[in-house]
Design a protein around this motif. Structure first.
Motif, PDB file in Angstrom:
ATOM      1  N   LEU A 142       0.834  -1.199   0.000  1.00 40.76           N
ATOM      2  CA  LEU A 142       0.000   0.000   0.000  1.00 40.76           C
ATOM      3  C   LEU A 142       0.869   1.250   0.000  1.00 40.76           C
ATOM      4  CD1 LEU A 142      -2.801   1.421   0.355  1.00 40.76           C
ATOM      5  CD2 LEU A 142      -2.423   1.217   2.828  1.00 40.76           C
ATOM      6  N   ALA A 143       0.717   2.080  -1.018  1.00 39.60           N
ATOM      7  CA  ALA A 143       1.468   3.336  -1.090  1.00 39.60           C
ATOM      8  C   ALA A 143       0.851   4.332  -0.113  1.00 39.60           C
ATOM      9  CB  ALA A 143       1.427   3.906  -2.499  1.00 39.60           C
ATOM     10  N   VAL A 144       1.633   4.780   0.871  1.00 35.87           N
ATOM     11  CA  VAL A 144       1.109   5.693   1.882  1.00 35.87           C
ATOM     12  C   VAL A 144       1.630   7.121   1.704  1.00 35.87           C
ATOM     13  CG1 VAL A 144       0.774   3.849   3.557  1.00 35.87           C
ATOM     14  CG2 VAL A 144       2.917   5.112   3.543  1.00 35.87           C
ATOM     15  N   ALA A 145       2.681   7.287   0.915  1.00 33.85           N
ATOM     16  CA  ALA A 145       3.212   8.627   0.639  1.00 33.85           C
ATOM     17  C   ALA A 145       3.817   8.630  -0.762  1.00 33.85           C
ATOM     18  CB  ALA A 145       4.261   9.025   1.670  1.00 33.85           C
ATOM     19  N   VAL A 146       3.493   9.654  -1.535  1.00 34.35           N
ATOM     20  CA  VAL A 146       3.984   9.772  -2.913  1.00 34.35           C
ATOM     21  C   VAL A 146       4.417  11.208  -3.167  1.00 34.35           C
ATOM     22  CG1 VAL A 146       3.397   9.582  -5.360  1.00 34.35           C
ATOM     23  CG2 VAL A 146       2.458   7.933  -3.741  1.00 34.35           C
ATOM     24  N   VAL A 147       5.578  11.372  -3.794  1.00 35.57           N
ATOM     25  CA  VAL A 147       6.068  12.696  -4.169  1.00 35.57           C
ATOM     26  C   VAL A 147       6.482  12.660  -5.642  1.00 35.57           C
ATOM     27  CG1 VAL A 147       7.818  14.470  -3.814  1.00 35.57           C
ATOM     28  CG2 VAL A 147       6.868  13.246  -1.851  1.00 35.57           C
ATOM     29  N   GLU A 148       5.943  13.580  -6.434  1.00 38.36           N
ATOM     30  CA  GLU A 148       6.277  13.664  -7.846  1.00 38.36           C
ATOM     31  C   GLU A 148       7.326  14.758  -8.066  1.00 38.36           C
ATOM     32  OE1 GLU A 148       2.611  14.286  -9.880  1.00 38.36           O
ATOM     33  OE2 GLU A 148       1.816  12.298  -9.374  1.00 38.36           O
ATOM     34  N   PRO A 149       8.221  14.587  -9.029  1.00 36.69           N
ATOM     35  CA  PRO A 149       9.240  15.609  -9.287  1.00 36.69           C
ATOM     36  C   PRO A 149       8.608  16.873  -9.868  1.00 36.69           C
ATOM     37  CG  PRO A 149       9.272  13.940 -10.999  1.00 36.69           C
ATOM     38  CD  PRO A 149       8.323  13.439  -9.953  1.00 36.69           C
ATOM     39  N   THR A 150       9.228  18.014  -9.613  1.00 38.41           N
ATOM     40  CA  THR A 150       8.660  19.293 -10.067  1.00 38.41           C
ATOM     41  C   THR A 150       9.230  19.776 -11.391  1.00 38.41           C
ATOM     42  OG1 THR A 150      10.348  20.534  -8.832  1.00 38.41           O
ATOM     43  CG2 THR A 150       8.290  20.019  -7.671  1.00 38.41           C
ATOM     44  N   TRP A 151      10.344  19.196 -11.867  1.00 35.58           N
ATOM     45  CA  TRP A 151      11.040  19.774 -13.005  1.00 35.58           C
ATOM     46  C   TRP A 151      10.950  18.948 -14.287  1.00 35.58           C
ATOM     47  CZ3 TRP A 151      14.855  16.599 -14.913  1.00 35.58           C
ATOM     48  CH2 TRP A 151      15.366  15.629 -14.045  1.00 35.58           C
ATOM     49  N   THR A 152      10.317  17.788 -14.240  1.00 33.49           N
ATOM     50  CA  THR A 152      10.266  16.926 -15.420  1.00 33.49           C
ATOM     51  C   THR A 152       9.097  17.306 -16.331  1.00 33.49           C
ATOM     52  OG1 THR A 152       8.974  15.329 -14.162  1.00 33.49           O
ATOM     53  CG2 THR A 152      11.347  14.986 -14.248  1.00 33.49           C
ATOM     54  N   ASP A 153       9.234  17.012 -17.626  1.00 36.21           N
ATOM     55  CA  ASP A 153       8.151  17.254 -18.577  1.00 36.21           C
ATOM     56  C   ASP A 153       7.033  16.238 -18.410  1.00 36.21           C
ATOM     57  OD1 ASP A 153       9.476  19.420 -19.731  1.00 36.21           O
ATOM     58  OD2 ASP A 153      10.567  18.131 -21.134  1.00 36.21           O
ATOM     59  N   TYR A 154       7.374  15.044 -17.995  1.00 38.13           N
ATOM     60  CA  TYR A 154       6.374  14.007 -17.762  1.00 38.13           C
ATOM     61  C   TYR A 154       6.918  13.011 -16.738  1.00 38.13           C
ATOM     62  CZ  TYR A 154       9.350  11.394 -20.986  1.00 38.13           C
ATOM     63  OH  TYR A 154      10.423  10.800 -21.592  1.00 38.13           O
ATOM     64  N   HIS A 155       6.002  12.383 -16.024  1.00 40.36           N
ATOM     65  CA  HIS A 155       6.381  11.363 -15.052  1.00 40.36           C
ATOM     66  C   HIS A 155       5.171  10.479 -14.790  1.00 40.36           C
ATOM     67  CE1 HIS A 155       5.168  15.031 -12.760  1.00 40.36           C
ATOM     68  NE2 HIS A 155       4.369  14.147 -12.186  1.00 40.36           N
ATOM     69  N   VAL A 156       5.394   9.382 -14.129  1.00 41.76           N
ATOM     70  CA  VAL A 156       4.321   8.442 -13.845  1.00 41.76           C
ATOM     71  C   VAL A 156       3.412   9.002 -12.756  1.00 41.76           C
ATOM     72  CG1 VAL A 156       3.772   6.126 -13.002  1.00 41.76           C
ATOM     73  CG2 VAL A 156       5.750   6.476 -14.502  1.00 41.76           C
ATOM     74  N   ALA A 157       2.118   8.955 -12.992  1.00 37.89           N
ATOM     75  CA  ALA A 157       1.139   9.357 -11.979  1.00 37.89           C
ATOM     76  C   ALA A 157       0.926   8.187 -11.027  1.00 37.89           C
ATOM     77  CB  ALA A 157      -0.173   9.752 -12.642  1.00 37.89           C
ATOM     78  N   TYR A 158       1.239   8.397  -9.787  1.00 39.61           N
ATOM     79  CA  TYR A 158       1.205   7.328  -8.785  1.00 39.61           C
ATOM     80  C   TYR A 158       0.632   7.949  -7.530  1.00 39.61           C
ATOM     81  CZ  TYR A 158       3.175   3.040  -6.618  1.00 39.61           C
ATOM     82  OH  TYR A 158       3.363   1.841  -6.002  1.00 39.61           O
ATOM     83  N   ARG A 159      -0.474   7.444  -7.032  1.00 37.56           N
ATOM     84  CA  ARG A 159      -1.190   8.116  -5.966  1.00 37.56           C
ATOM     85  C   ARG A 159      -1.112   7.351  -4.649  1.00 37.56           C
ATOM     86  NH1 ARG A 159      -0.626  11.559  -8.977  1.00 37.56           N
ATOM     87  NH2 ARG A 159      -2.132  12.751 -10.176  1.00 37.56           N
ATOM     88  N   ALA A 160      -1.088   8.103  -3.552  1.00 35.16           N
ATOM     89  CA  ALA A 160      -1.189   7.490  -2.232  1.00 35.16           C
ATOM     90  C   ALA A 160      -2.518   6.745  -2.152  1.00 35.16           C
ATOM     91  CB  ALA A 160      -1.108   8.558  -1.148  1.00 35.16           C
ATOM     92  N   GLY A 161      -2.491   5.557  -1.587  1.00 36.49           N
ATOM     93  CA  GLY A 161      -3.681   4.720  -1.533  1.00 36.49           C
ATOM     94  C   GLY A 161      -3.672   3.615  -2.570  1.00 36.49           C
ATOM     95  N   PHE A 162      -2.761   3.721  -3.547  1.00 36.47           N
ATOM     96  CA  PHE A 162      -2.643   2.677  -4.561  1.00 36.47           C
ATOM     97  C   PHE A 162      -2.112   1.406  -3.914  1.00 36.47           C
ATOM     98  CE2 PHE A 162       0.037   0.542  -7.823  1.00 36.47           C
ATOM     99  CZ  PHE A 162      -0.979   0.164  -8.689  1.00 36.47           C
ATOM    100  N   ARG A 163      -2.732   0.283  -4.223  1.00 32.21           N
ATOM    101  CA  ARG A 163      -2.298  -0.982  -3.650  1.00 32.21           C
ATOM    102  C   ARG A 163      -2.146  -2.037  -4.731  1.00 32.21           C
ATOM    103  NH1 ARG A 163      -4.685  -3.084   0.724  1.00 32.21           N
ATOM    104  NH2 ARG A 163      -5.506  -1.109   1.500  1.00 32.21           N
ATOM    105  N   HIS A 164      -1.285  -2.998  -4.463  1.00 30.54           N
ATOM    106  CA  HIS A 164      -1.056  -4.090  -5.400  1.00 30.54           C
ATOM    107  C   HIS A 164      -0.491  -5.275  -4.629  1.00 30.54           C
ATOM    108  CE1 HIS A 164       3.307  -3.272  -5.292  1.00 30.54           C
ATOM    109  NE2 HIS A 164       2.977  -2.008  -5.296  1.00 30.54           N
ATOM    110  N   PRO A 165      -0.542  -6.485  -5.193  1.00 31.30           N
ATOM    111  CA  PRO A 165      -0.002  -7.644  -4.495  1.00 31.30           C
ATOM    112  C   PRO A 165       1.485  -7.480  -4.193  1.00 31.30           C
ATOM    113  CG  PRO A 165      -1.362  -8.324  -6.343  1.00 31.30           C
ATOM    114  CD  PRO A 165      -1.179  -6.845  -6.468  1.00 31.30           C
ATOM    115  N   LEU A 166       1.922  -8.058  -3.089  1.00 33.57           N
ATOM    116  CA  LEU A 166       3.323  -7.931  -2.697  1.00 33.57           C
ATOM    117  C   LEU A 166       4.272  -8.541  -3.720  1.00 33.57           C
ATOM    118  CD1 LEU A 166       3.221  -8.686   1.141  1.00 33.57           C
ATOM    119  CD2 LEU A 166       3.976  -6.561   0.071  1.00 33.57           C
ATOM    120  N   ASP A 167       3.804  -9.516  -4.480  1.00 33.18           N
ATOM    121  CA  ASP A 167       4.700 -10.185  -5.415  1.00 33.18           C
ATOM    122  C   ASP A 167       4.700  -9.564  -6.807  1.00 33.18           C
ATOM    123  OD1 ASP A 167       2.189 -10.960  -6.203  1.00 33.18           O
ATOM    124  OD2 ASP A 167       2.599 -13.117  -6.185  1.00 33.18           O
TER     125      ASP A 167
END
Length: 213
Positions: A110-135
């Protein structure tokens, strides 16, 4: 024990820790032996903890951690997130990729904290609360790898395309933080993770671990 501490509270907390370390619960006799106190004391401790839903007993009399601990646990994530943000900001800006702190939640990551870079033209959108299997994904795989390795052995995990097509990830486990199992990582739109990213993620995980101790 010192004059400023409570023996009863100490024993109650030890009961919770013992129950948290087992999947099958413990009997009154087993708890009595582990704590080094008589069964009457254990009965009183369990009865008090049951009143607060921190412990439950099944039909066979085995005590287990109760659902009340979830209410306490919900308050932990904001504290962990706040402690991790400085290291995550530094990591995101340095690498130019989305940085995240991920914790174990049952069988999920479970993603509990996410920080996106401020200077890039594009980056992956990844949000706090996102969950996925451990494997699946670098964050979860790093946690699983830490379970198999020595507690003081730093390392990192790299993945590609496991959670999002075209995205690569790097993550390193949090080590030496009692009661917290997780990882710090980055996710980026790339076919492969640059060589310097892995060691940098390990450093960030170490910074977060130090902030949480």
């Amino acid at each position: 024990m010192t004059a400023e501490t409570s023996q009863t509270l100490d024993r109650g907390l030890r009961v919770l820790k013992l129950l948290a370390d087992t999947d099958h619960g413990l009997t009154v006799t087993e708890l009595s032996n582990k704590l080094g106190v008589n069964r009457t004391v254990v009965y009183r401790l369990l009865a008090t903890l049951e009143q607060h839903a921190l412990v439950r007993r099944d039909l066979g009399g085995r005590a287990r951690v109760g659902l009340g601990v979830l209410r306490l646990g919900r308050q932990v994530h904001p504290l962990v997130r706040e402690a991790a943000l400085p290291a995550l900001r530094s990591l995101a800006e340095d690498i130019g990729a989305t940085a995240h702190l991920t914790l174990v939640d049952g069988t999920d990551a479970l993603a509990v904290a996410v920080v996106e870079p401020t200077w890039t033209d594009y980056h992956v959108a990844y949000r706090a609360g996102f969950r996925h299997p451990l494997d699946r994904g670098a964050a979860g795989r790093a946690i699983l790898a830490a379970r198999r390795q020595a507690a003081d052995e730093p390392g990192y995990t790299l993945t590609h395309g496991e959670l999002e097509a075209g995205a690569s990830g790097a993550a390193a486990p949090l080590l030496g933080v009692t009661g917290v199992e997780g990882s710090v990582g980055v996710v980026m739109l790339a076919d492969a993770v640059p060589e310097r990213v892995g060691p940098r993620v390990v450093d960030a995980a170490r910074e977060v671990a130090e902030a949480l101790r």
